[in-house]
Write a protein that holds these residues in place. Structure first.
Motif, PDB file in Angstrom:
ATOM      1  N   GLY A 452       0.834  -1.181   0.000  1.00  0.00           N
ATOM      2  CA  GLY A 452       0.000   0.000   0.000  1.00  0.00           C
ATOM      3  C   GLY A 452       0.874   1.238   0.000  1.00  0.00           C
ATOM      4  O   GLY A 452       2.103   1.157   0.127  1.00  0.00           O
ATOM      5  N   TRP A 453       0.236   2.374  -0.115  1.00  0.00           N
ATOM      6  CA  TRP A 453       0.933   3.655  -0.251  1.00  0.00           C
ATOM      7  C   TRP A 453       0.547   4.528   0.925  1.00  0.00           C
ATOM      8  O   TRP A 453      -0.639   4.779   1.163  1.00  0.00           O
ATOM      9  CB  TRP A 453       0.516   4.292  -1.568  1.00  0.00           C
ATOM     10  CG  TRP A 453       1.251   5.516  -2.001  1.00  0.00           C
ATOM     11  CD1 TRP A 453       2.325   5.572  -2.831  1.00  0.00           C
ATOM     12  CD2 TRP A 453       0.951   6.884  -1.663  1.00  0.00           C
ATOM     13  NE1 TRP A 453       2.712   6.881  -3.035  1.00  0.00           N
ATOM     14  CE2 TRP A 453       1.891   7.702  -2.332  1.00  0.00           C
ATOM     15  CE3 TRP A 453      -0.012   7.492  -0.867  1.00  0.00           C
ATOM     16  CZ2 TRP A 453       1.884   9.092  -2.226  1.00  0.00           C
ATOM     17  CZ3 TRP A 453      -0.021   8.881  -0.752  1.00  0.00           C
ATOM     18  CH2 TRP A 453       0.935   9.659  -1.428  1.00  0.00           C
ATOM     19  N   VAL A 454       1.516   4.989   1.687  1.00  0.00           N
ATOM     20  CA  VAL A 454       1.230   5.890   2.795  1.00  0.00           C
ATOM     21  C   VAL A 454       2.295   6.976   2.821  1.00  0.00           C
ATOM     22  O   VAL A 454       3.468   6.714   3.065  1.00  0.00           O
ATOM     23  CB  VAL A 454       1.142   5.133   4.144  1.00  0.00           C
ATOM     24  CG1 VAL A 454       2.383   4.305   4.399  1.00  0.00           C
ATOM     25  CG2 VAL A 454       0.877   6.092   5.303  1.00  0.00           C
ATOM     26  N   ASN A 455       1.874   8.197   2.505  1.00  0.00           N
ATOM     27  CA  ASN A 455       2.779   9.346   2.491  1.00  0.00           C
ATOM     28  C   ASN A 455       3.994   9.083   1.599  1.00  0.00           C
ATOM     29  O   ASN A 455       5.108   9.488   1.900  1.00  0.00           O
ATOM     30  CB  ASN A 455       3.222   9.694   3.917  1.00  0.00           C
ATOM     31  CG  ASN A 455       3.847  11.071   4.023  1.00  0.00           C
ATOM     32  OD1 ASN A 455       3.600  11.952   3.205  1.00  0.00           O
ATOM     33  ND2 ASN A 455       4.678  11.260   5.037  1.00  0.00           N
ATOM     34  N   GLY A 456       3.759   8.411   0.483  1.00  0.00           N
ATOM     35  CA  GLY A 456       4.827   8.107  -0.460  1.00  0.00           C
ATOM     36  C   GLY A 456       5.549   6.808  -0.182  1.00  0.00           C
ATOM     37  O   GLY A 456       6.196   6.247  -1.072  1.00  0.00           O
ATOM     38  N   TRP A 457       5.472   6.295   1.050  1.00  0.00           N
ATOM     39  CA  TRP A 457       6.150   5.056   1.424  1.00  0.00           C
ATOM     40  C   TRP A 457       5.396   3.840   0.878  1.00  0.00           C
ATOM     41  O   TRP A 457       4.173   3.811   0.849  1.00  0.00           O
ATOM     42  CB  TRP A 457       6.208   4.912   2.947  1.00  0.00           C
ATOM     43  CG  TRP A 457       7.139   5.821   3.658  1.00  0.00           C
ATOM     44  CD1 TRP A 457       6.806   6.959   4.341  1.00  0.00           C
ATOM     45  CD2 TRP A 457       8.560   5.676   3.803  1.00  0.00           C
ATOM     46  NE1 TRP A 457       7.920   7.531   4.890  1.00  0.00           N
ATOM     47  CE2 TRP A 457       9.018   6.761   4.573  1.00  0.00           C
ATOM     48  CE3 TRP A 457       9.477   4.733   3.347  1.00  0.00           C
ATOM     49  CZ2 TRP A 457      10.361   6.934   4.903  1.00  0.00           C
ATOM     50  CZ3 TRP A 457      10.814   4.904   3.686  1.00  0.00           C
ATOM     51  CH2 TRP A 457      11.242   5.982   4.447  1.00  0.00           C
ATOM     52  N   GLU A 458       6.162   2.824   0.506  1.00  0.00           N
ATOM     53  CA  GLU A 458       5.586   1.522   0.221  1.00  0.00           C
ATOM     54  C   GLU A 458       5.532   0.732   1.525  1.00  0.00           C
ATOM     55  O   GLU A 458       6.546   0.548   2.197  1.00  0.00           O
ATOM     56  CB  GLU A 458       6.442   0.772  -0.806  1.00  0.00           C
ATOM     57  CG  GLU A 458       6.488   1.437  -2.174  1.00  0.00           C
ATOM     58  CD  GLU A 458       5.141   1.449  -2.885  1.00  0.00           C
ATOM     59  OE1 GLU A 458       4.383   0.467  -2.742  1.00  0.00           O
ATOM     60  OE2 GLU A 458       4.846   2.439  -3.584  1.00  0.00           O
ATOM     61  N   ARG A 459       4.322   0.292   1.891  1.00  0.00           N
ATOM     62  CA  ARG A 459       4.128  -0.434   3.145  1.00  0.00           C
ATOM     63  C   ARG A 459       3.309  -1.690   2.854  1.00  0.00           C
ATOM     64  O   ARG A 459       2.256  -1.602   2.203  1.00  0.00           O
ATOM     65  CB  ARG A 459       3.391   0.450   4.148  1.00  0.00           C
ATOM     66  CG  ARG A 459       3.148  -0.208   5.493  1.00  0.00           C
ATOM     67  CD  ARG A 459       2.346   0.702   6.410  1.00  0.00           C
ATOM     68  NE  ARG A 459       0.997   0.922   5.915  1.00  0.00           N
ATOM     69  CZ  ARG A 459       0.069   1.634   6.563  1.00  0.00           C
ATOM     70  NH1 ARG A 459       0.369   2.215   7.706  1.00  0.00           N
ATOM     71  NH2 ARG A 459      -1.137   1.792   6.057  1.00  0.00           N
TER      72      ARG A 459
END
Length: 835
Positions: A452-459
């Motif tokens: 998923g995408w959170v604040n640009g991060w891949e998580r």
């Protein structure tokens, strides 16, 4: 022309005029609006003027609803007809999945008191016989909205603003913004006509304004450069065409029939409405390009681009299919103009990052619909200090300093062509990814991680099959239990029964230290500060007493603290923290604040066997006792060594199991991942994603920022009195106490459908009346049923109270349960080692 004002609004489109009007209506009697050309000369003049209430966002739905209601009152106040045709909005579905999307959307509409009704294909045909319905599953109909004349409504708001004392100045351009310590000195240049272009003259004036609002529309990139900030507001081309008269439509109306509603064929990516006996067709097609990435050319005024008919051919044919009578209508007019977008489609509304009294209202892809409500709620933020709804989802700081022009342009193009895609609640959009990756990204991807995408991060959201095809996650999305659901169940059970490892690197992390750090944080947060080596959960409040940020605070020394907050809100938290420090440093003493988010990776290890895994790799004189309660108690922090990796370990687990957060140097993440993975093999350790973690935290009634926690409720309303020390003074305390408790956050177990769980936006019903709403939802592996958290009226918050949850148009039984229904005494999380 005034040179000193309370508030200066830059931009004379629908959004800017609404802001000026509402500031004056809220009591500010010294407001000026500056427009570089003529009012409405930006995207406002070529907008189609539709007013769709349909929106999945709680805040945006409130904004749109206010606009629709407000526009109906303007004529009575100003004497100007805003051209509002209340014809309704018919949103049709060709598939059952599209109907399920509408049902999920209806949950948001119901919680926001937006009226709607459901129509069958037969009912549609009966009301509007020109519409082809044989291939439809049904529709949702908003009877209270329709379309409006953008220029007329803007002029009506401008007149209302003038009547309330606002000075509106045309043909003046803001060219520089300078903060003088107490106000903004805005250098403005007179614009003149020259050869059909609008060019700067030699005449300039400096306007000093206590507050500045930018509503510069397509010129947002120019505004951002002048302010020295980043804004992902970049226009995308939007096309619509006007057709000649349709004889059957003319005949239909001549027979006394009412005007058709705005017809939205979501599966055909288009909308259609009547226009003087003919039709307007607007589309959201693939491959519409972003424009003006580096600013609008001086030669571009109220101009348009060349129409690209090939790009919209598919949608044109779909219109003929849906309204067959228009097939022989010729093309009368066409429009292809810039409309500003943001990567998620929501505008940027709120304080500018790093700046005082600078407010942004940019990136409006549905500017006419949002203008009225934006003015209303932004005026509340500016005049009263906070809006009555939580505006965090629209905050400009939701995109950090990592954001670039290329990112914004490509994501805005994606957002445009996703307007009519199925908006699954588990959707993850692919453009510009991966971008921000922690070192262990490739390792996790090789083990089946679906990110998923959170604040640009891949998580990692979950871990699928190792041989999963590239589109595995996309094909597994659903409005019910998607293809990922069983994977998340297995991961959640692994943590409850054994051990799991979660990548939490995206967490926001700040170091706050210095002679004034303790006094500042004691004032800034609600809870007692922890002792050295211990941690506390606490909240920072708004001046209005509602929840601004949630922190886990680790105390490393007398005047040294490590703050952990939500990963999606790094710049949002950083800006608020730094501004508060600037304000209080003269009182408390020197305070250092450093954002160390990208310096420290985080793995969360949790489950009954988590201690066994760590014991196998900890470098300690007595490994067998290193992680016992005596040496490493719950809610404490210690510096430990795992193999060769130094770790700042925190004994806490967002899942509610025995566990630790392992904060480690980012450059050592792969080493630590490999070490833990090998040590976990004998214990069956499973990699776990964010979706399972979200379910597990609900079983523990752990509130999450952005869902249960936000700027529309206090920590006491979130039912968190144990984290609020009323014996000390803290920012927002008096305001919080004045609010009292209007409703309360509860946890519910839900006997829902066998193939679906709530998503956290559903209405709660009691005796046929709406009495609250869910803010989170999911599945409980501990109770083998759906679970949710949300807010209820106070009289219904007692344990055992029965209510209903509306899912897929049906009501399902739900019961209020005790806080932390799983392990309410925290026996599991406090479990000691067997020595």
């Amino acid at each position: 022309m005034k040179t000193t004002v309370k508030a200066l609004v830059i931009g004379g489109g629908a959004v800017g005029t609404s802001i000026a009007y509402h500031l004056a209506r809220a009591g500010w009697d010294d407001v000026m609006l500056l427009e570089r050309d003529e009012l409405t000369s930006g995207s406002t003049w070529h907008a189609a003027g539709l007013l769709p209430l349909f929106n999945m966002s709680y805040a945006t739905t409130h904004i749109h609803k206010y606009s629709v209601d407000f526009y109906k009152e303007l004529e009575a106040e100003t004497g100007l007809n805003a051209g509002f045709a209340v014809v309704g909005n018919l949103r049709m579905a060709q598939t059952q999945e599209r109907m399920e999307e509408f049902m999920l959307y209806a949950s948001t509409a119901e919680t926001c008191d937006v009226p709607f009704e459901w129509l069958t294909p037969e009912q549609i045909k009966e009301r509007w016989p020109l519409i082809r319905t044989d291939d439809l599953k049904g529709a949702i109909y908003h009877q209270t909205d329709g379309y409006i004349n953008p220029a007329d409504v803007t002029m009506a708001m401008a007149k209302g603003a003038r009547q309330r004392g606002v000075e509106i100045v045309r043909k003046w351009q803001a060219d520089a913004f300078d903060w003088n310590g107490t106000a903004w000195d805005v250098t403005c240049t007179k614009m003149i006509e020259k050869g059909g272009n609008l060019v700067p003259s030699d005449e300039q004036v400096v306007i000093t304004a206590e507050h500045v609002v930018t509503a510069s529309g397509n010129h947002a990139q120019r505004t951002a450069k002048m302010l020295g900030i980043k804004m992902p507001a970049i226009p995308v081309e939007h096309q619509f065409v006007v057709l000649d008269q349709d004889p059957k439509l003319v005949e239909h109306r001549a027979a006394g029939n009412a005007e058709h509603p705005v017809i939205r064929d979501a599966d055909a990516q288009s909308y259609v409405r009547e226009e003087r006996g003919g039709w307007i067709l607007g589309v959201y097609e693939k491959n519409a390009p972003a424009v003006f990435e580096h600013g609008v050319p001086d030669s571009f005024r109220a101009d348009l681009f060349q129409l690209d008919l090939e790009r919209i051919e598919e949608q044109y044919l779909a219109m003929i299919h849906r309204v067959p009578s228009c097939e022989d209508s010729g093309l009368k007019d066409d429009f292809n103009g810039p409309i500003c977008y943001t990567p998620d489609g929501n505008p940027l509304v709120g304080p500018a990052p790093g700046l005082r009294n600078m407010w942004l209202a940019e990136g409006f892809s549905f500017g006419i619909t949002a203008a009225g409500g934006t003015g209303y709620y932004l005026a509340q933020m500016m005049v009263d200090g906070e809006a009555e709804i939580d505006m965090a989802s629209l905050d400009p700081k939701r995109y950090g300093d990592w954001m670039t022009t290329e990112f914004a342009a490509r994501k805005n193009e994606e957002c445009y062509d996703h307007v009519y895609t199925l908006h699954h609640p588990d959707e993850e959009r692919p453009a510009c990814r991966p971008l921000r990756t922690a070192p262990a990204y490739d390792r996790q991807k090789a083990r089946g991680a679906q990110f998923g995408w959170v604040n640009g991060w891949e998580r990692p959201n979950y871990f699928g099959p190792l041989d999963a095809p590239q589109n595995y996650d996309h094909d597994g999305r659903s409005f019910k239990r998607g293809g990922w659901w069983q994977h998340a169940v297995d991961e959640a059970r692994a943590i409850r029964d054994g051990v799991g490892l979660i990548d939490a690197t995206a967490f926001t992390k700040h170091v706050v230290k210095g002679p004034g750090a303790t006094a500042f944080l004691d004032w800034f947060t609600t809870n007692k500060l922890p002792k050295i080596g211990r941690i506390n959960l606490t909240y920072a409040l708004t001046a209005h007493g509602t929840t601004r940020t949630e922190y886990t605070i680790v105390r490393n020394g007398e005047e040294s603290y490590y703050l952990v907050s939500a990963g999606g809100w790094t710049d949002y938290d950083a800006d608020y923290l730094r501004k508060a420090i600037e304000d209080k440093e003269p009182e408390f003493g020197r305070i250092e604040c450093q954002n160390v988010t990208t310096q420290w990776g985080v793995f969360a290890i949790a489950g009954p066997k988590s201690r066994d895994v760590l014991t196998a790799v900890i470098n300690d004189p007595d490994p067998a006792t290193a992680l016992t309660n005596k040496r490493f108690p719950w809610l404490s922090a210690k510096k430990i060594e795992l193999g060769m990796c130094p770790v700042n370990a925190i004994r806490v687990a967002y899942t509610g199991e025995l566990g630790w957060e392992l904060h480690h140097p980012m450059e050592m993440q792969n080493y630590l991942f490999d070490l833990l993975e090998k040590a976990g093999e004998p214990h069956g350790m499973k990699l776990v994603g964010a979706r399972a973690q979200n379910w597990l935290r609900q079983e523990k009634s752990y509130r999450a920022f952005g869902t249960e926690l936000g700027r529309d409720a206090t920590p006491l309303e979130a039912d968190l009195p144990r984290f609020v020390d009323l014996n000390k003074d803290f920012n927002g305390k008096a305001a919080m106490e004045d609010i009292g408790i209007r409703s309360k956050c509860v946890t519910l177990l839900i006997d829902g459908p066998s193939d679906a769980d709530p998503w956290g936006r559903e209405a709660l019903i009691h005796d046929g009346q709406k009495v609250g709403r869910l803010t989170s939802g999911g599945y409980s592996v501990a109770f083998n049923k759906s679970i949710g958290m949300g807010y209820l009226r106070l009289e219904l918050c007692e344990v055992g109270t029965k209510v209903k949850v509306r899912m897929f148009r049906e009501l399902w039984d739900a019961e209020v349960v005790q806080d932390s229904p799983y392990d309410p005494k925290n026996e599991t999380i406090r479990k000691d080692a067997s020595l």
